[in-house]
Enzyme design. Structure first.
Site, PDB file in Angstrom:
ATOM      1  N   HIS A  27       5.103  41.723  14.495  1.00 24.26           N
ATOM      2  CA  HIS A  27       4.912  43.168  14.386  1.00 24.26           C
ATOM      3  C   HIS A  27       4.706  43.563  12.939  1.00 24.26           C
ATOM      4  O   HIS A  27       5.112  42.853  12.009  1.00 24.26           O
ATOM      5  CB  HIS A  27       6.117  43.921  14.972  1.00 24.26           C
ATOM      6  CG  HIS A  27       7.376  43.755  14.175  1.00 24.26           C
ATOM      7  ND1 HIS A  27       7.713  44.608  13.146  1.00 24.26           N
ATOM      8  CD2 HIS A  27       8.373  42.842  14.241  1.00 24.26           C
ATOM      9  CE1 HIS A  27       8.867  44.224  12.621  1.00 24.26           C
ATOM     10  NE2 HIS A  27       9.286  43.156  13.256  1.00 24.26           N
ATOM     11  N   CYS A  28       4.030  44.694  12.741  1.00 24.26           N
ATOM     12  CA  CYS A  28       3.914  45.288  11.417  1.00 24.26           C
ATOM     13  C   CYS A  28       4.679  46.606  11.450  1.00 24.26           C
ATOM     14  O   CYS A  28       5.581  46.774  12.255  1.00 24.26           O
ATOM     15  CB  CYS A  28       2.452  45.474  11.014  1.00 24.26           C
ATOM     16  SG  CYS A  28       1.533  46.579  12.097  1.00 24.26           S
ATOM     17  N   MET A  29       4.334  47.554  10.595  1.00 28.17           N
ATOM     18  CA  MET A  29       5.104  48.793  10.524  1.00 28.17           C
ATOM     19  C   MET A  29       4.934  49.668  11.761  1.00 28.17           C
ATOM     20  O   MET A  29       5.817  50.447  12.108  1.00 28.17           O
ATOM     21  CB  MET A  29       4.701  49.591   9.281  1.00 28.17           C
ATOM     22  CG  MET A  29       5.147  48.954   7.985  1.00 28.17           C
ATOM     23  SD  MET A  29       4.686  49.937   6.539  1.00 28.17           S
ATOM     24  CE  MET A  29       5.707  51.397   6.789  1.00 28.17           C
ATOM     25  N   THR A  30       3.795  49.538  12.451  1.00 28.32           N
ATOM     26  CA  THR A  30       3.532  50.434  13.579  1.00 28.32           C
ATOM     27  C   THR A  30       3.100  49.708  14.845  1.00 28.32           C
ATOM     28  O   THR A  30       3.123  50.307  15.914  1.00 28.32           O
ATOM     29  CB  THR A  30       2.420  51.443  13.223  1.00 28.32           C
ATOM     30  OG1 THR A  30       1.233  50.726  12.866  1.00 28.32           O
ATOM     31  CG2 THR A  30       2.835  52.324  12.058  1.00 28.32           C
ATOM     32  N   ARG A  31       2.714  48.435  14.732  1.00 32.29           N
ATOM     33  CA  ARG A  31       2.100  47.763  15.879  1.00 32.29           C
ATOM     34  C   ARG A  31       2.821  46.486  16.293  1.00 32.29           C
ATOM     35  O   ARG A  31       3.221  45.690  15.454  1.00 32.29           O
ATOM     36  CB  ARG A  31       0.641  47.428  15.575  1.00 32.29           C
ATOM     37  CG  ARG A  31      -0.281  48.589  15.776  1.00 32.29           C
ATOM     38  CD  ARG A  31      -1.671  48.273  15.265  1.00 32.29           C
ATOM     39  NE  ARG A  31      -1.763  48.495  13.831  1.00 32.29           N
ATOM     40  CZ  ARG A  31      -2.829  48.223  13.106  1.00 32.29           C
ATOM     41  NH1 ARG A  31      -3.887  47.703  13.697  1.00 32.29           N
ATOM     42  NH2 ARG A  31      -2.853  48.464  11.828  1.00 32.29           N
TER      43      ARG A  31
END
Length: 463
Positions: A27-31
Site C-alpha cells: 500500500h501507499c498513502m492512499t491506495r
C-alpha cells in the site's frame, strides 16, 4: 464486533477471488495494491461499488484500490491477517520497470520517491509541530524561551537536523547497499567537525553544504563502491575490510568532490527556482500550479521533495509548496461543482468520501475517483489551480517547512502571510468550482461515469 475496516477488507478479499488468489499485498498513502494470481477471478465492478472504495486503477498485473489515507493502512493490515501475506509500504521502482512508457527521467524520479516517501510521515509531523509552535509564539504570544516552546522547537527539528542521515539510509536501500553505511555517508555532509578540515582546493568545507543532494550522492557512491569491493574481498574478512574501505574511500571522495558538487547543484536549483518565481511572477505561479495535478496523477510529485528541502536548507523558506498546494484546492472546487450537478448516487458518494481528505491536502481520491475518469473536470480543476497559483506567486507566499497541503499547510506558512495563503485557497476553490460548473461537467456525463472509471482503470498509474 467487526470494525468497518474489517468488513471492507473481507468484502474486497471476496471479490478478489479469495485469499488463494492473492499473490502480493502492499500500500501507499492512499491506495491498496494487490497482485492477483488469476485476473479472471477478480470482480472489478463489485469492488468499485463497495462503500469505502473511492476508485480502482488497474495496470499490467496489479490492482490499485483507492481507499484514502488512514483507511488504506488499516485495510491492508486486515487483509494481511486474512491472507497471511505481509503488507508494507510500496516501493515503486519494480513497478516502474514494468511500465511500457517508462523513461530514464521517470525512473529517476521514482527512485527519488522511493527514498523520500518513507520519510514523509516524520517530515509532516515535524513540520506540523513547528507550525503549532509558531502559532503559540505569534498568535498566543508565548515567550520563545518558555519550557513548552523550547521543548516543541526541539521535537520539531529532529527530523530536519538528521534528515541527511535518514536519506542516506534509504538511498543505500534503494541502490542495494548497507543501510547503516548509507546513513554514515549522509552524516558526512552534516558533521560539524568538517569545518576544522583545512580548505581543499581553496574551498572550505561547510557543515550541511550540499544538503540532501550531497547526502544522496555520498550514499549512492558508498552503495556502488561497497558492492564492487565485496566482489574481490574474501568472505572470511568481508565484515571488516568491505565496510572499512568503502567508508574510507567515500569519506575522501565526499569531502574532495561530492559535497562541493552537491553544493553547486543545490545552489543552482535554489537560484533557478527563486529566479523563476521572482521574474516569472503570475505566469510562473499559474503554470506550476496548473500542471501539478498531472504530476500527482503519475506519482512523480514525490520526486520534488528534495527540491523543497533544498529551498528550505538554503533560504529557510519554500515559495514553491504554497503554489503547488493550489492544485488540490482547484480540484476540491471542481468536485464540489460536480456534486451539486450530478444525479449519479455512486459519484456523489465518492465525492463525499474524497472531499474531506481533499480539503486536508490528500488529492488522490478525488483524482482517481472523480475528475480523471470524467476527463474534462480534471482539466477545469487544473485551470482553477492555476488561478490560485498565480495569486500565491504574486503575493510571494512561502512556507517555513514542508507538510501536507490544503488547509493544514496554513500552520506552516511564514508569519504574516497566512491570510494571503488562505485567500489563495479560496480563490482556487471558487475558480475550480465556477469553471467546472459552467464548462467542465454536463448532466449527460452521469450515464457515462461507470464506463469512464473502467477506461481510466486501464492506465498504469503509481504513487
Amino acid at each position: 464486533m467487526v470494525s468497518k475496516e474489517q468488513a471492507l477488507a473481507q468484502a474486497i478479499l471476496e471479490h478478489l477471488g479469495g485469499a488463494d488468489n492473492v499473490s502480493s499485498l502492499s500500500h501507499c498513502m492512499t491506495r491498496l495494491r494487490v497482485t492477483p494470481k488469476e485476473t479472471e477471478s477478480v470482480r472489478l465492478e463489485e469492488i468499485r461499488s463497495l462503500e469505502g472504495v473511492l476508485g480502482v486503477v488497474t495496470s499490467t498485473d496489479q490492482l490499485q484500490i483507492i481507499l484514502g489515507p488512514g483507511t488504506v493502512t488499516k485495510v491492508a493490515a486486515q487483509l494481511s491477517e486474512m491472507t497471511g501475506i505481509p503488507s508494507g509500504e510500496v516501493r515503486d521502482f519494480r513497478a516502474a520497470l514494468q511500465d511500457q512508457n517508462r523513461t530514464s527521467f521517470k525512473l529517476f524520479l521514482r527512485r527519488l520517491a522511493n527514498i523520500f516517501v518513507p520519510l514523509i510521515p516524520a517530515i509532516v509531523a515535524g513540520g506540523m509541530i513547528m507550525g503549532l509552535n509558531n502559532v503559540m509564539i505569534y498568535s498566543l504570544h508565548l515567550d520563545e524561551k518558555s519550557a513548552l516552546v523550547t521543548m516543541l522547537n526541539a521535537i520539531s527539528k529532529v527530523i530536519f537536523a538528521y534528515l541527511a542521515v535518514f536519506v542516506g539510509i534509504n538511498t543505500a536501500r534503494e541502490f542495494g547497499g548497507t543501510p547503516a553505511l548509507g546513513g554514515v555517508a549522509g552524516g558526512l555532509i552534516i558533521l560539524q567537525d568538517i569545518e576544522k578540515i583545512p580548505p581543499l582546493f581553496g574551498e572550505p568545507l561547510v557543515p550541511g553544504r550540499g544538503g540532501l543532494i550531497g547526502a544522496l550522492l555520498a550514499a549512492w557512491f558508498i552503495s556502488v563502491l561497497e558492492k564492487r569491493i565485496r566482489r574481490w574481498v574474501p568472505s572470511s574478512v568481508d565484515i571488516i575490510v568491505t565496510p572499512t574501505l568503502a567508508l574510507l574511500v567515500t569519506g575522501v571522495a565526499t569531502y574532495w568532490f561530492l559535497q562541493p558538487l552537491g553544493g553547486r547543484i543545490s545552489d543552482g536549483i535554489t537560484l533557478g527556482l527563486t529566479s523563476l518565481l521572482h521574474h516569472g511572477g503570475i505566469v510562473a505561479g499559474a503554470v506550476l500550479a496548473g500542471t501539478f495535478l498531472p504530476l500527482v496523477m503519475t506519482g512523480l510529485h514525490q520526486g520534488l521533495t528534495p527540491i523543497h528541502m533544498e529551498l528550505l536548507n538554503k533560504t529557510g523558506l519554500d515559495p514553491l509548496l504554497p503554489i503547488l498546494a493550489m492544485a488540490g484546492a482547484g480540484q476540491v472546487g471542481a468536485a464540489f461543482a460536480i456534486y451539486l450537478k450530478t444525479k449519479n448516487r455512486t459519484l456523489k458518494n465518492v465525492i463525499k468520501g474524497g472531499l474531506p481528505v481533499g480539503i486536508l491536502g490528500i488529492g488522490e481520491p478525488l483524482i482517481f475517483g472523480v475528475t480523471l475518469p470524467l476527463g474534462r473536470p480534471f482539466v477545469t480543476a487544473c485551470i482553477g489551480a492555476a488561478v490560485g497559483g498565480a495569486f500565491q506567486a504574486v503575493m510571494g507566499v512561502s512556507s517555513v517547512a514542508i507538510g501536507v497541503s490544503g488547509l493544514p499547510l496554513a500552520l506552516l506558512i511564514q508569519h504574516g502571510q497566512i491570510a494571503s495563503y488562505l485567500i489563495g485557497i479560496i480563490i482556487s476553490y471558487v475558480a475550480g468550482f465556477a469553471i467546472t460548473y459552467l464548462f467542465g461537467y454536463k448532466e449527460e456525463m452521469d450515464q457515462h461515469y461507470q464506463s469512464a472509471t473502467t477506461t481510466s482503470g486501464r492506465t498504469t498509474l503509481t504513487t
